[in-house]
Write an enzyme that holds these catalytic residues in place. Structure first.
Site, PDB file in Angstrom:
ATOM      1  CG  MET A 101      -1.949  -1.423   1.251  1.00  0.00           C
ATOM      2  SD  MET A 101      -3.589  -0.854   2.004  1.00  0.00           S
ATOM      3  CE  MET A 101      -2.751  -0.523   3.517  1.00  0.00           C
ATOM      4  CB  SER A 138      14.302  -1.158   5.826  1.00  0.00           C
ATOM      5  OG  SER A 138      14.439   0.112   6.463  1.00  0.00           O
ATOM      6  CG  HIS A 179       6.929  -2.054   2.374  1.00  0.00           C
ATOM      7  ND1 HIS A 179       7.070  -1.064   3.246  1.00  0.00           N
ATOM      8  CD2 HIS A 179       6.022  -2.660   2.402  1.00  0.00           C
ATOM      9  CE1 HIS A 179       5.683  -1.109   3.829  1.00  0.00           C
ATOM     10  NE2 HIS A 179       5.088  -1.973   3.103  1.00  0.00           N
TER      11      HIS A 179
HETATM   12  O1  PAF Z   1      -0.132  -5.598   3.733  1.00  0.00           O
HETATM   13  C1  PAF Z   1      -0.587  -4.836   3.087  1.00  0.00           C
HETATM   14  O2  PAF Z   1       0.159  -3.782   2.693  1.00  0.00           O
HETATM   15  C2  PAF Z   1      -2.074  -4.836   2.497  1.00  0.00           C
HETATM   16  O3  PAF Z   1      -2.806  -5.614   3.218  1.00  0.00           O
HETATM   17  C3  PAF Z   1      -2.040  -5.753   0.838  1.00  0.00           C
HETATM   18  C4  PAF Z   1      -1.395  -7.067   1.063  1.00  0.00           C
HETATM   19  C5  PAF Z   1      -1.258  -4.705   0.068  1.00  0.00           C
HETATM   20  C6  PAF Z   1      -3.528  -5.598   0.406  1.00  0.00           C
HETATM   21  O4  PAF Z   1      -3.971  -4.307   0.398  1.00  0.00           O
END
Ligand code: PAF
Length: 300
Positions: A34, A39, A41
């Site tokens: 989202m 870090s 991600h």
């Molecule tokens: O974990 C997240 O950032 C969200 O729940 C996802 C998996 C991108 C779904 O919107």
């Protein structure tokens, strides 16, 4: 190769296919996010890049997984910084669709139901959250599915990456993919922590310095259980709960040891007999205005 931004599902499909062909590739890694990337991600993206010929990351703040419009509004949107982070990790494609692209007819009438697994723990305090999250993950996984054959003529491998930090989401995604036969391999990536142990989260930015210090009790309590499990000692969960409750800025929601797949409590295994087997210690608490979750796998 420079990272490329696409905003429609058609572009994602076409670019994914083009890149796979160009690279002579046979695997596509997909990382749903989202945005507001940190870090944690970066580690997800790096893991995907290392294992696949082409990596795509989606950035979409999914309205149907927020119970509260205020929470949705204040969710940070930081596309430029996110793109820079993903570029540095070697990601090929970013898919950042509009709400209209993902939900052209408004709120979807048919959704993925997360069932009893989605109603406990996080689901109990965020009704409907996991139905909304699974519905968008289902759509995103379909958007990312490699189109056409791999360079060698076979089907391209398709892998999607999720953080262990959101353990309940991970368990639910695994169930959805297994129960509904999605042609994708789900890869779990271990939680990334700050040097002091705090699990990285987009929400940490809302903690004051004092609250952040107080929040460290979550990871300390989890580590305590991990040490006891590794030493084959009784977990003595109540004493770890007491440690968290002793921190006045922390309002504990739940703290338990569960089966990693069903998330059912392993009650008889975590009191005063030596811990054996596999478990997952999970915790959620409000620290000031911020709700935090964390977990640690136990394997003894
Ligand atoms: O974990 C997240 O950032 C969200 O729940 C996802 C998996 C991108 C779904 O919107």
């Amino acid at each position: 190769m420079a990272i490329k931004l696409v905003t429609t599902a058609a572009e994602l499909r076409a670019e994914g296919a083009r890149l796979l062909k160009e690279e002579g590739g046979s695997s596509l890694g997909f990382v749903p996010t989202m945005g507001a990337l940190h870090s944690g991600h970066a580690t997800l993206a790096r893991t995907a890049v290392a294992a696949n010929d082409v990596t795509a990351v989606s950035i979409f703040v999914n309205p149907i997984q927020f119970g509260d419009a205020v929470d949705l509004d204040r969710y940070p949107r930081t596309l430029e910084a996110d793109m820079a982070l993903l570029d540095a990790e070697g990601v090929d494609l970013v898919f950042a669709p509009s709400v209209e692209e993902v939900y052209p007819d408004g709120q979807p009438l048919v959704r993925v139901t997360s069932g009893p697994l989605g109603e406990k723990w996080e689901g109990a305090s965020r009704p409907g959250h996991f139905d909304g999250a699974l519905t968008v993950v289902a759509k995103l996984l379909h958007y990312g599915l490699p189109a056409g054959p791999a360079a060698d003529g076979g089907a391209a491998a398709y892998r999607a990456y999720f953080g262990q930090k959101d353990a309940q989401q991970l368990a639910l995604v695994r169930r959805m993919v297994a129960d509904l036969n999605f042609p994708v391999e789900i890869v779990a990536v271990p939680t990334v922590r700050a040097d002091d142990g705090l699990a990285l989260s987009s929400r940490n930015r809302f903690l004051s310095a004092e609250e952040r210090e107080a929040a460290l009790v979550l990871s300390r309590a989890l580590r305590l259980l991990e040490q006891r499990a590794n030493a084959h000692e009784p977990l003595d969960l109540p004493s770890a709960v007491g440690l968290v409750r002793s921190q006045p800025l922390v309002e504990l929601d739940y703290f338990d040891v569960v089966d990693p797949r069903t998330l059912d409590p392993l009650a008889e295994n975590c009191q005063d007999t030596p811990f054996r087997g596999e478990g997952l210690a999970i915790i959620a608490a409000k620290v000031g205005p911020v709700r935090l979750i964390d977990n640690i796998p136990l394997d003894s």
